[in-house]
Write a protein that holds these residues in place. Structure first.
Motif: not given
Lengths: 639, 399
Positions: A11-12, A19, A21, A24, A71-72, A75, A92, A94, B61, B169, B172, B174, B177, B179-180, B182, B184, B187-188, B191-192, B366
């Motif tokens: 997913v990552s 994404e 939320k 929205e 990926a980020g 650096r 990375a 947004p 949400k 991660e 899930e 994986h 490692e 994540r990037n 935001p 955060y 929110n995500t 599993l998202g 990171k």
């Protein structure tokens, strides 16, 4: 496309669009930010990198690639965002609030320089002995940031052995900077998933499943990883030394076939922008290098259309009229060796759906060492057959044990566009300045239908041009304006087209009259076809077929392993991007439209070869021996 | 089993399930209010306000949300979560149920560090008992529609998986490692979906706050660091172990409690923390001063600071996840620098370059691992420079 999401990428790693939320109901909104004290408006969710680039502010990148998800990790693109303690990776991040960005502060410059110094300290080897010398993103950055010494030392000993087990892709992990573009290409763009980071910490490196050789895993040889590698860690298995030896050997008759996509892209290696077709300049350059004859792969692309098209008609006839339950539909194209190997690994149960027709490269190979050898009175043993292809998988294809129908290795060497450009430069030739020359006989120039094989949808368009005329007895121009079958063109991942054949059928053309008596059985039938490029899209279709979805009702599906089709192949000039691929495709379509001969079945050389050599017609015994093949169910698990 | 621990906040009396039963009369706003009042900050080390984290997750949400308990206690020198996991399961799991109620999650996951797999059976048994007593499952404590359950997953031994996004991660399936950010996890996340990840001790604190209120909690600790903290004290002292002490305790007070003598240095916050010399022992253990997730390592006069540095740097070279450049290669370069210091084969110019590199790692890495991995190197170099540069003579000290 409404297909089941079949990705198995994390997913990552799927976050093409970041994404949030919170967005929205705010889609389409903009936010006012400051970049280096200049106020600009950007759409909500834009990355800092995109915002800067749109405002002509250069930010260096390494792990970022337009075709890939975020990926980020390298650096190098860090910037300062006011109020944040740490630097932010601009690729990375947004933008969701009115932030203030600074792209060139002492802290930013120092961090970037440190990152370059760190990468260089572990980057084994010297630029002058590297395949990517002068086209390396790390080298370019080192120059950009004025690196004149190795601040943190430089690794003196090789850490990892070179993996040259594969016919197609060589891995030299000592040069890897762990940007993971190859990993993301393999799992996310192509959904093959051969490469992944292994071990941890300082021992982290990119490897295959169970750290096997690349030849022993499910690699499909598409070479998309090569196209996206910023350094020389991944490159193609280069046969140019052997080819030079053959050229220099007076006993050898060295011939070369050129595919359309290298011709549309090789100019990029000579400083031209994307989209300059070099077809005829290349002919003279190749003769100057010392090739004894120069042929157009499009000739066998035309032949492929006749063979594969006839095969399709026969499959449909047997399924519709004879109600033969053994017949597998939809028929899948088989000219992309990356796609073929993908199917063999991941969907071996569908192997009988693959057209048995060989790819144009291999058809040419077997004809060169039979028909051509006889016609010219040359001992096939003395023929060295080279194919310049946009493709790394073609190197594997020509080494498949079944590709020896001429009694010899049908094609001796698959050469990529990049490798050919190198040979041309080595010969002291500046390609764009070369005079234009035609292809050699007996195959001569080919049709535009063969030419457009290079772009996604091209095989389908070529097939449709011929099928319309064969079945309906009409000119393609009467059905599609200027014979341009626009519905199958373009870069949409999956294209689906329905062609109602109607009730007015034409006469069965002479060439296949012995196979089908008439077209009455096709009256009222709607021909359903689909086109997919990139194996991730192919996977979507395959999963849909497995689930009995709409693609299972297709008659014919074109699959290309590489995004964009052959023009985006793993042997093409680096870099690649959606924009570059678009321009290459435009060059191909423009050349097609400039030709008089634009349909495979009208190619007089094709007509002649059926009269002179393949005398029992398309899909006859001779053609089956030379122009058709079989495949190997490989499965996902290789011992 | 040692005798029952006593403490002002975390180790104070608590009847299992009582906070969950109290939820019958509390709205999620009530809990968020109490949390805000309590000024509780994350006990894992980063110190993010728990009420804010929960508020954001509650506001996200989504029909599906997750509560994750970070029991990947991996910071060298920390072992306080183990005590909670062994002796205070009620505090942790009841805290997770409260979190589920507050943010609107139906699923809780405990990410248990692989090395604690021997605790798995007793934890699973305890969860079964909670289910039997209707403290987990459907309509918990008789509250209509309040469903929540907890599962336990084992880590595989990577230090980085204590970082919340790497933990997700790993959950899930994986590679661990970061994540990037935001977006955060609020929110995500897993599993998202919106996910709140909190430390074991944070959940335990929440349970007490729900029982006794935010105001009560604030009576302990300092103004900015409320409540108490579990400290894992190890090293050169006669009484190592887990202690509950109010925030604001000075390092010297703590040394006295632990029976430390001839102390030269105290590493506050584990390998990723900072190393303090005697002159700074009057500093307070608090988010606003010497912050820590609980690890306190004591080194006496006989210890060699370069050896300590070496130990920490070896740890990071191995435990960096390896994805980002500053952390993957930077730590290896710092370790090389330590070896140079050890052998005396160094130049001041180069050591200064490494200091600058360490500063870059703090801002350009990171995740929190890389951002804090040079802390020990930099603080030891700064605070013990006399020992490092003078005791080890010889070699090239020029430039």
């Amino acid at each position: 496309m409404e297909t089941k999401e079949a990705s198995r990428a994390p997913v990552s790693q799927k976050a093409h669009i970041i994404e949030n939320k919170d967005f929205e109901g705010k889609i389409g909104g903009t936010v006012s930010i400051e970049i280096n004290e200049k106020k600009v408006q950007v759409p909500l969710g834009t990355t800092i990198l995109d915002a800067c680039r749109k405002n002509n502010i250069h930010i260096p990148t390494l792990c970022h690639h337009e075709d890939l998800c975020v990926a980020g990790v390298c650096r190098i693109c860090v910037v300062e965002v006011e109020g944040m303690r740490t630097l932010q990776a601009s690729c990375a991040f947004p933008i969701t609030s009115p932030i203030k960005i600074k792209t060139s502060t002492p802290m930013v410059r120092k961090a970037r320089r440190h990152i370059i110094d760190l990468l260089l300290s572990e980057h084994y080897g010297e630029c002058y002995s590297c395949v990517r010398n002068n086209n390396c993103e790390l080298q370019k950055l080192a120059k950009e940031y004025g690196v004149d010494s190795y601040t943190f030392g430089h690794v003196q000993k090789s850490k990892y052995p070179v993996d040259n087990s594969s016919f197609s892709v060589i891995r030299d992990i000592d040069k890897c900077i762990l940007c993971k573009r190859c990993v993301r290409t393999c799992i996310d763009l192509q959904e093959v998933g051969v490469l992944e980071a292994v071990h941890r910490g300082h021992d982290t490196h990119i490897n295959t499943f169970m750290e096997k050789d690349l030849a022993d895993v499910v690699c499909i040889n598409c070479g998309q990883c090569i196209n996206r590698c910023p350094t020389g860690a991944l490159h193609a298995n280069d046969p140019s030394d052997e080819i030079w030896d053959a050229i220099d050997n007076p006993k050898k008759h060295v011939v070369i076939q050129t595919a359309p996509s290298p011709r549309a892209a090789i100019g990029e290696e000579f400083g031209l922008g994307a989209g300059h077709s070099m077809t005829y300049q290349l002919n003279s350059a190749l003769r100057r290098i010392g090739f004894n004859a120069v042929f157009d792969t499009n000739f066998t692309a035309d032949l492929t259309i006749i063979e594969e098209g006839t095969e399709l008609i026969l499959r449909l006839y047997k399924a519709v009229v004879e109600k033969n339950p053994q017949i597998k539909l939809p028929q899948f194209t088989s000219c992309s060796p990356g796609w073929v190997k993908y199917l063999e690994h991941f969907y071996p149960e569908y192997i009988d759906n693959l057209s048995s027709a060989k790819s144009p490269q291999q058809m040419f190979g077997s004809l060169l060492k039979t028909f051509y050898a006889q016609k010219r009175g040359i001992n096939p043993e003395d023929i060295v057959s080279v194919a310049v292809m946009p493709c790394s998988a073609k190197k594997f294809e020509c080494n498949r044990p079944e590709m020896t129908d001429s009694g010899y290795k049908d094609v001796d060497y698959g050469l990529t566009t990049r490798e050919l450009a190198k040979m041309i430069k080595e010969a002291g030739i500046n390609l764009p300045e070369m005079p234009k020359e035609h292809f050699d006989d007996p195959f001569g120039d080919a049709s535009g239908a063969g030419l457009i094989f290079g772009a996604t949808g091209g095989v389908m368009e070529a097939a449709i041009r011929t099928i319309v005329e064969f079945v309906l007895g009409k000119k393609t121009e009467d059905v599609f304006e200027k014979a341009n079958v626009l519905p199958v063109r373009g870069f949409e991942g999956i294209k689906y087209v329905e062609l109602p054949l109607g009730t007015e059928m034409g006469p069965v053309p002479e060439i296949i009259k012995h196979l089908v008596p008439n077209w009455d059985w096709l009256k009222g039938v709607t021909l359903k076809v689909a086109v997919a490029h990139g194996t991730a899209n192919a996977k979507k279709i395959m999963e849909d077929i497995k689930a009995g979805g709409k693609f299972s009702e297709c008659h014919f599906i074109e699959f290309m392993a590489c995004p964009g089709g052959c023009i985006g192949g793993g042997g093409q000039p680096i870099p690649t991007s959606p924009e570059i691929r678009k321009k290459r495709a435009e060059a191909i379509y423009a050349e097609d439209e400039s030709l008089e001969l634009r349909k495979s079945h009208e190619n007089p050389n094709v007509v002649r070869i059926y009269e002179e050599y393949l005398t029992d017609g398309p899909c006859g015994h001779i053609s089956h021996k030379l122009l058709h093949t079989h495949y190997k169910p490989r499965g996902r698990y290789i011992a | 089993m040692e005798e029952k621990r006593k403490g002002a906040v975390l180790f104070s009396d608590y009847e299992r399930g009582s906070a969950i039963k109290k939820l019958r009369d509390l709205s999620r706003e009530d809990i968020l209010f109490e949390l805000k009042e309590s000024k509780l900050k994350g006990r894992g080390g980063a110190g993010f306000p728990t009420s804010t984290k929960w508020m954001l997750t509650a506001a996200a949400k989504s029909d599906i949300k997750y509560v994750v308990c970070n029991a990947d206690e991996g910071e060298p020198g920390t072992f306080k979560d183990r005590v909670l996991l062994m002796e205070y399961q009620a505090l942790i799991f009841d805290g997770m149920v409260i979190a589920g109620y507050t943010i609107g999650a139906k699923n809780g996951i405990v990410y248990l560090r692989g090395e604690y797999s021997y605790l798995l059976d007793s934890l699973e048994t305890y969860l079964m008992k909670m289910r039997e007593d209707n403290l987990l499952g459907k309509n918990i404590a008789g509250k209509e529609g309040f469903d929540f359950d907890i599962s336990i997953r084992l880590g595989s031994g990577a230090y980085v998986c204590g970082e919340e996004t790497a933990l997700i991660e790993s959950l899930e399936g994986h590679r661990g490692e970061a994540r990037n950010r935001p977006p955060y996890p609020v929110n995500t996340g897993y599993l998202g979906k919106p996910t709140t990840v909190n430390n074991v001790e944070t959940f335990a604190s929440v349970t007490h706050i729900v029982m006794k209120g935010g105001e009560w909690f604030c009576k302990h600790g300092t103004d900015k660091s409320t409540g108490s903290k579990l400290f894992s004290i190890s090293g050169d002292c006669s009484r190592p172990g887990v202690y509950e002490l109010p925030w604001g305790t000075t390092i010297q007070e703590l040394l006295d409690i632990a029976g430390a003598e001839n102390t030269k240095a105290v590493q506050v916050g584990g390998a990723s923390g900072i190393c303090l010399p005697k002159s700074q022992f009057d500093r307070k253990l608090a988010y606003e001063d010497a912050a820590t997730g609980g690890s306190i390592m004591i080194f006496n006069e006989e210890r060699d600071m370069i050896h300590i540095m070496n130990n920490f740097m070896e740890f990071f070279v191995e435990e960096s996840c390896g994805q980002c450049t500053p952390c993957r290669i930077g730590n290896a370069k710092l370790l090389e620098g330590v070896k140079m210091l050890e052998s005396g084969e160094y130049t001041f110019k180069y050591i200064n370059k490494l200091k600058e590199l360490g500063q870059t790692m703090q801002v350009a890495s990171k995740c929190g691992l890389g951002q804090s991995s040079s802390n020990a190197f930099l603080s030891i170099l700064e605070n013990f420079k006399d020992e490092i540069f003078n005791v080890r003579k010889g070699g090239n000290h020029g430039n």
